[in-house]
Design a protein around this motif. Structure first.
Motif, short mmCIF file in Angstrom:
data_model
loop_
_atom_site.label_atom_id
_atom_site.label_comp_id
_atom_site.label_asym_id
_atom_site.label_seq_id
_atom_site.Cartn_x
_atom_site.Cartn_y
_atom_site.Cartn_z
N ILE A 6 0.83 -1.21 0.00
CA ILE A 6 0.00 0.00 0.00
C ILE A 6 0.87 1.26 0.00
CG2 ILE A 6 -1.80 1.30 1.23
CD1 ILE A 6 -2.76 -1.38 -0.01
N LYS A 7 1.88 1.32 0.84
CA LYS A 7 2.74 2.51 0.91
C LYS A 7 3.38 2.79 -0.45
CE LYS A 7 4.09 2.42 5.76
NZ LYS A 7 5.19 2.31 6.71
N SER A 38 -4.52 1.03 7.15
CA SER A 38 -3.39 1.31 8.03
C SER A 38 -2.71 0.02 8.47
CB SER A 38 -3.88 2.10 9.25
OG SER A 38 -2.82 2.44 10.08
N GLN A 41 -0.49 -1.53 5.87
CA GLN A 41 0.79 -0.87 5.71
C GLN A 41 1.84 -1.36 6.70
OE1 GLN A 41 0.88 3.43 4.41
NE2 GLN A 41 -1.07 3.36 5.49
#
Length: 76
Positions: A6-7, A38, A41
Motif C-alpha cells: 500500500i505505501k 493502516s 501498511q
C-alpha cells in the motif's frame, strides 16, 4: 508471509498524479476501512482482508493483484 504494498502504491500514485493521496481518500473511493488500510501498511500486523477489498484497491490504483501484495518467505 504476505506483504501489502500500500505505501509503495500510494507513493507511485502521488508521483504520477503530482498530489497527496491519503488513506481517507483511498477508503472513501474503495470502501476499505481506513483502519484496515493502516494495518495493511504495517507488516507486523499480519492483516487479512477480502478479495472484494483487493479488487477495490486494484481498481483505485489501476494495478494487478500482484502489485497490491507479494509473498516473502519467512526467515527460518
Amino acid at each position: 508471509m504476505i506483504l501489502f504494498r500500500i505505501k509503495e502504491l500510494v507513493a507511485e500514485k502521488e508521483k504520477r498524479e503530482n498530489r497527496k493521496v491519503t488513506l481517507a481518500e483511498i477508503s472513501q473511493h474503495t470502501g476499505v476501512n481506513r483502519t484496515s488500510l493502516s494495518k495493511m501498511q504495517n507488516p507486523d500486523m499480519k492483516h487479512s482482508t477480502t478479495t472484494s477489498a483487493i479488487d477495490s484497491l486494484c481498481r483505485f490504483f489501476d494495478c494487478n493483484v500482484e502489485d497490491i501484495m507479494v509473498y516473502v518467505k519467512d526467515p527460518e
